[in-house]
Design a protein around this motif. Structure first.
Motif, PDB file in Angstrom:
ATOM      1  N   LYS A 106       1.043  -1.274  -0.487  1.00  0.00           N
ATOM      2  CA  LYS A 106      -0.170   0.096  -0.122  1.00  0.00           C
ATOM      3  C   LYS A 106       1.201   1.264  -0.107  1.00  0.00           C
ATOM      4  CE  LYS A 106      -2.791   1.602   3.775  1.00  0.00           C
ATOM      5  NZ  LYS A 106      -3.500   1.471   5.376  1.00  0.00           N
ATOM      6  N   CYS A 123      -2.648  -0.875  -3.800  1.00  0.00           N
ATOM      7  CA  CYS A 123      -3.559  -0.640  -2.841  1.00  0.00           C
ATOM      8  C   CYS A 123      -3.396   0.997  -2.828  1.00  0.00           C
ATOM      9  CB  CYS A 123      -3.408  -0.409  -1.993  1.00  0.00           C
ATOM     10  SG  CYS A 123      -4.576  -0.147  -0.675  1.00  0.00           S
ATOM     11  N   THR A 157      -6.648  -6.598  -2.075  1.00  0.00           N
ATOM     12  CA  THR A 157      -7.518  -5.336  -2.447  1.00  0.00           C
ATOM     13  C   THR A 157      -7.476  -4.976  -3.597  1.00  0.00           C
ATOM     14  OG1 THR A 157      -5.289  -4.217  -2.509  1.00  0.00           O
ATOM     15  CG2 THR A 157      -5.663  -4.206  -0.485  1.00  0.00           C
TER      16      THR A 157
END
Length: 191
Positions: A106, A123, A157
């Motif tokens: 992320k 993400c 994700t």
């Protein structure tokens, strides 16, 4: 004497700053290297060359070169400036970056960030107020991402994003003259 009472609500304008200390960095992500140490490039430090390591990294100074902490979190503080590519598992940016940001898990772009370049991650969190010029690729199957992290990309994700896309596609395909039932809008895959 000391109360652990927490407020019931958080103000609407409340923003969370990027991790400022080694302890908060570890708590924010839950991931930490085996030694429990964090490397810090201080605000008065300037590095020209590649920075490679196997621990958490906080950059408050300047780096001109590639930053590779592929299995850890890299945080660019408000005063941090990086000119080059950054590879990390998780990346928090509150400062200035010119280059590619590549993360296997992320990337969080905070409201004080200024970024010129390419973001590649499955993400992405982008706060209001952040300045970004460039391109974003959130495909977990991206060749750059897979080759940089040798298949260690968080694909969970991207599957959730695809499920949400499918729901939007189903809704857009509904006949405008026929009322859509709640069941048609919110379908669940029972597989």
């Amino acid at each position: 004497m000391f109360s652990k009472h927490k407020p019931d609500s958080v103000p609407a304008d409340h923003t969370v700053p990027p991790p400022a200390s080694p302890k908060s960095t570890a708590q924010a992500d839950g991931s930490r290297d085996k030694t429990g140490r964090t490397a810090i490039i201080g605000a008065q430090t300037s590095i020209k060359g590649n920075v490679i390591g196997e621990e958490e990294l906080i950059i408050d100074g300047q780096v001109a070169g590639t930053v590779e902490f592929k299995h850890n979190t890299v945080s660019i503080g408000n005063t941090g400036r990086v000119e080059g590519d950054i590879y990390a598992q998780t990346l928090h940016v509150a400062g200035h970056v010119e280059g590619r940001l590549i993360a296997s898990h992320k990337i969080s772009i905070h409201h004080t960030a200024y970024i010129v370049g390419t973001i590649i991650t499955p993400c992405l969190v982008l706060e209001d107020g952040a300045v970004f010029q460039g391109s974003i690729d959130m495909d977990a199957e991206n060749e750059v991402l897979l080759s940089a992290f040798e298949g260690e990309v968080d694909k969970s994700t991207s599957h959730r994003a695809q499920d949400q896309e499918d729901t939007v596609d189903d809704f857009e395909g509904a006949d405008a003259t026929t009322p859509t039932s709640e069941e048609d809008i919110y379908h669940e895959d029972k597989s």
